[in-house]
Design an enzyme around this catalytic site. Structure first.
Site, PDB file in Angstrom:
ATOM      1  CB  ALA A   1      15.886-100.943 -24.476  1.00  0.00           C
ATOM      2  CD  GLU A   2      19.054 -94.868 -27.560  1.00  0.00           C
ATOM      3  OE1 GLU A   2      20.034 -94.198 -27.904  1.00  0.00           O
ATOM      4  OE2 GLU A   2      18.119 -95.166 -28.326  1.00  0.00           O
ATOM      5  CB  THR A   3      16.683 -94.810 -20.627  1.00  0.00           C
ATOM      6  OG1 THR A   3      15.944 -93.954 -21.502  1.00  0.00           O
ATOM      7  CG2 THR A   3      16.989 -94.081 -19.330  1.00  0.00           C
TER       8      THR A   3
ATOM      9  CB  SER B   1      22.280 -94.404 -22.650  1.00  0.00           C
ATOM     10  OG  SER B   1      21.990 -94.646 -24.002  1.00  0.00           O
TER      11      SER B   1
END
Length: 123
Positions: A47-49, A52
């Protein structure tokens, strides 16, 4: 850009990338906890990848995106195959960008829902 990063170590593949939407997938194998289920932390890495990358594309050349807040709700487990994440823009301004990330299994069932906010700044 992602060689030697956590994203490459967990096997994230990018399928689509733009400032409004980024799609990627990750294998379950190699990203499990001791019970053979997809590790919740691996879902958060996906999710963060994705969020971002979308924020960095929105920020543009000479600027970077850094995560300042992420949350995740784990709805069901995955034991095999791949999970696919779709990061969709909720807000993208000059200094902040927020994305909703939905992660599903190969049957299209929701595994995790996450929201990421990134600060956008000069490199």
């Amino acid at each position: 850009m992602h060689d030697g990063t956590l994203a490459s170590r967990v096997g994230i593949e990018f399928l689509e990338a733009g400032p409004d939407r980024v799609v990627g997938r990750m294998p379950v194998e190699g990203n499990t906890q001791p019970y053979g289920l997809l590790h919740g932390g691996a879902s958060v890495v996906l999710a963060e990848t994705l969020g971002s990358v979308a924020a960095a594309i929105h920020a543009g050349p000479g600027r970077i995106a850094v995560g300042v807040e992420i949350n995740a709700t784990h709805h069901r487990s995955a034991r095999s195959g791949h999970v696919t994440g779709v990061a969709t823009k909720l807000h993208a301004g000059r200094t902040l960008a927020t994305y909703d990330i939905e992660i599903t299994d190969e049957e299209g069932r929701r595994v995790c829902t996450s929201r990421l906010t990134c600060m956008l700044r000069d490199a």
